[in-house]
Design a protein around this motif. Structure first.
Motif, short mmCIF file in Angstrom:
data_model
loop_
_atom_site.label_atom_id
_atom_site.label_comp_id
_atom_site.label_asym_id
_atom_site.label_seq_id
_atom_site.Cartn_x
_atom_site.Cartn_y
_atom_site.Cartn_z
N ALA A 217 0.85 -1.19 0.00
CA ALA A 217 0.00 0.00 0.00
C ALA A 217 0.88 1.24 0.00
O ALA A 217 2.02 1.19 0.46
N PRO A 218 0.37 2.35 -0.52
CA PRO A 218 1.12 3.60 -0.43
C PRO A 218 1.20 4.09 1.01
O PRO A 218 0.39 3.66 1.84
N PRO A 219 2.18 4.94 1.31
CA PRO A 219 3.24 5.46 0.44
C PRO A 219 4.23 4.36 0.07
O PRO A 219 4.63 3.57 0.92
N PHE A 220 4.61 4.34 -1.19
CA PHE A 220 5.52 3.30 -1.69
C PHE A 220 6.46 3.95 -2.69
O PHE A 220 6.00 4.55 -3.67
N ILE A 221 7.76 3.85 -2.45
CA ILE A 221 8.76 4.41 -3.37
C ILE A 221 9.25 3.30 -4.29
O ILE A 221 9.72 2.26 -3.83
N MET A 222 9.12 3.53 -5.59
CA MET A 222 9.49 2.51 -6.57
C MET A 222 10.61 2.99 -7.49
O MET A 222 10.72 4.19 -7.79
N HIS A 223 11.41 2.03 -7.93
CA HIS A 223 12.51 2.29 -8.86
C HIS A 223 11.92 2.38 -10.26
O HIS A 223 11.42 1.40 -10.82
N ALA A 224 11.97 3.56 -10.85
CA ALA A 224 11.25 3.82 -12.09
C ALA A 224 11.70 2.91 -13.23
O ALA A 224 10.87 2.41 -14.00
N CYS A 225 12.99 2.68 -13.36
CA CYS A 225 13.49 1.86 -14.46
C CYS A 225 12.98 0.43 -14.35
O CYS A 225 12.57 -0.18 -15.34
N THR A 226 12.97 -0.11 -13.12
CA THR A 226 12.45 -1.47 -12.92
C THR A 226 10.98 -1.54 -13.29
O THR A 226 10.53 -2.50 -13.92
N VAL A 227 10.22 -0.52 -12.90
CA VAL A 227 8.79 -0.51 -13.22
C VAL A 227 8.57 -0.45 -14.72
O VAL A 227 7.73 -1.18 -15.27
N ARG A 228 9.34 0.39 -15.41
CA ARG A 228 9.18 0.49 -16.87
C ARG A 228 9.48 -0.84 -17.55
O ARG A 228 8.75 -1.28 -18.45
N GLU A 229 10.55 -1.49 -17.12
CA GLU A 229 10.90 -2.79 -17.70
C GLU A 229 9.82 -3.83 -17.40
O GLU A 229 9.47 -4.65 -18.26
N VAL A 231 6.58 -3.28 -16.86
CA VAL A 231 5.40 -2.98 -17.67
C VAL A 231 5.60 -3.45 -19.10
O VAL A 231 4.70 -4.04 -19.72
N GLN A 232 6.79 -3.20 -19.64
CA GLN A 232 7.08 -3.65 -21.00
C GLN A 232 6.98 -5.16 -21.12
O GLN A 232 6.44 -5.69 -22.10
N GLU A 233 7.49 -5.87 -20.12
CA GLU A 233 7.42 -7.33 -20.16
C GLU A 233 5.97 -7.82 -20.09
O GLU A 233 5.58 -8.72 -20.84
N ILE A 234 5.19 -7.24 -19.20
CA ILE A 234 3.79 -7.69 -19.03
C ILE A 234 3.00 -7.43 -20.31
O ILE A 234 2.29 -8.32 -20.81
#
Length: 379
Positions: A217-229, A231-234
């Motif tokens: 649950a938020p607040p949650f700090i995420m690594h943007a590059c990992t998230v982008r990769e 999303v691309q995979e999914i």
């Protein structure tokens, strides 16, 4: 004025006692003290942490939550240093978003003060033409797809119900190695399948499901590059955009458990997350007494608590004690310059969400009467 608020009003330098100047001094002193500590910590931090401590803020919102977003904007302007923030992404989770976008530009963006020029507004239509059956599902997609619009290495996801209640800086959000802080918890029985399905999706080590993991649950700090990769995979694997994926999938994964599972699969969870103090207290917790206990923790002024969550459901017929505690927390932390101002803000929130509840009850009654008229009469 009730007992708790009277005590705050009588305390030397309190906002009630000396409305404007006292709170300004309290805020300034608190921020200077925090920055002094931060400077000391920074001297001991690796250079990589110093380069990566800016982050972006992402909040997903829909029309009913605009007053809560306004409160969040006010709190960010008051308590978040400008040099900590790269950009602020407001993600509108509605397809017909023109009216809300105009309202946010006119009424909310100015509340960010010196951070107003960092605000970027995006809508779910920017990421998909597919309309999810439930807003909560497209909301999850928005939180992950926001990674394509942020500029910093990390981004902080908030819900509209969250607002900041004390000065924050790098030391509240990152450890001394530059890793985002997030409390790790034992999975609740009803939530354990969320992580299990997420680990299975990325063929990650299933043992992670039985270990403590970041609260989903938020607040949650995420690594943007990992998230982008991720999303691309999914989207490549499923042949559909992320909104449709969340709306049509059969497993129980969520945006945050998928993110953590991806870190586990990459064996990078220790690089981008570290177990640390919980900076959140919220009015959504379990029983009435648990909720009030959380508010009292916030009232004590514990420096760990920097984020306050008020779920809109709790603003409907708000019990007097919860109302008193909410005002006391705001005044204790200096979110408002006077009790009159704080009371007016809470009154506005209560009126807004009670009016929405009345409209919902009216729609339900109309639908009930319609079904009754259509019900076949016994022969």
């Amino acid at each position: 004025m009730s007992g708790i608020l009277q005590a705050i009003a009588r305390s030397p330098g309190s906002a009630c006692h000396r409305p404007g100047a006292a709170v300004s001094r309290l805020y300034a002193c608190g921020l200077e003290k925090l920055r002094g500590i931060d400077s000391e910590v920074r001297r001991k931090m690796p250079e990589t942490a110093s380069r990566d401590t800016r982050l972006d803020i992402v909040t997903v919102v829909f029309t009913d939550e605009e007053p809560l977003l306004a409160l969040q904007a006010r709190s960010i302007a008051r308590f978040v240093p400008k040099d900590l923030i790269g950009s602020i992404v407001i993600f509108i989770n509605e397809y017909d978003s023109g009216q809300l976008e105009n309202s946010i530009l006119k009424s909310v963006v100015p509340l960010y003060g010196s951070l107003a020029d960092k605000v970027i507004i995006k809508t779910v239509r920017d990421i998909s033409e597919y309309k999810a059956t439930v807003g909560w599902l497209s909301q999850q997609a928005c939180k992950l797809e926001a990674a394509r619009f942020v500029e910093s290495t990390y981004y902080l996801t908030l819900d509209a119900k969250h607002h900041i209640v004390s000065p924050i800086d790098v030391i509240d959000l990152f450890d001394d190695h530059g890793r985002p802080i997030k409390p790790f918890v034992e999975a609740r029985p009803d939530q354990a399948p969320w992580l299990e399905d997420s680990l299975r999706y990325f063929d990650a080590n299933p043992a992670a499901a039985s270990e403590r993991s970041p609260a989903s649950a938020p607040p949650f700090i995420m690594h943007a590059c990992t998230v982008r990769e991720m999303v691309q995979e999914i989207t490549a694997r499923e042949g559909m955009d992320l909104v449709k994926f969340f709306d049509t999938k059969s497993d129980r994964s969520t945006e945050f458990t998928l993110y953590y599972a991806r870190l586990v699969a990459n064996q990078t969870q220790s690089m981008h997350l570290v177990d640390g103090p919980n900076g959140l207290f919220t009015m959504r917790i379990g029983t009435t007494e648990q909720r009030r206990a959380a508010l009292r923790r916030g009232l004590k002024g514990d420096s760990r608590f920097w984020c306050f969550g008020i779920h809109r459901k709790h603003l409907i017929a708000l019990p007097p004690e919860d109302r008193e505690l909410t005002l006391a927390v705001w005044m204790k932390h200096g979110l408002f310059d006077s009790l009159t101002e704080a009371t007016s803000a809470l009154d506005k929130l209560e009126r807004h969400f009670n009016a929405l509840a009345d409209q919902e009850r009216a729609r339900f009654e109309v639908a009930r009467l319609h079904r009754k008229r259509l019900k076949p009469r016994p022969v």
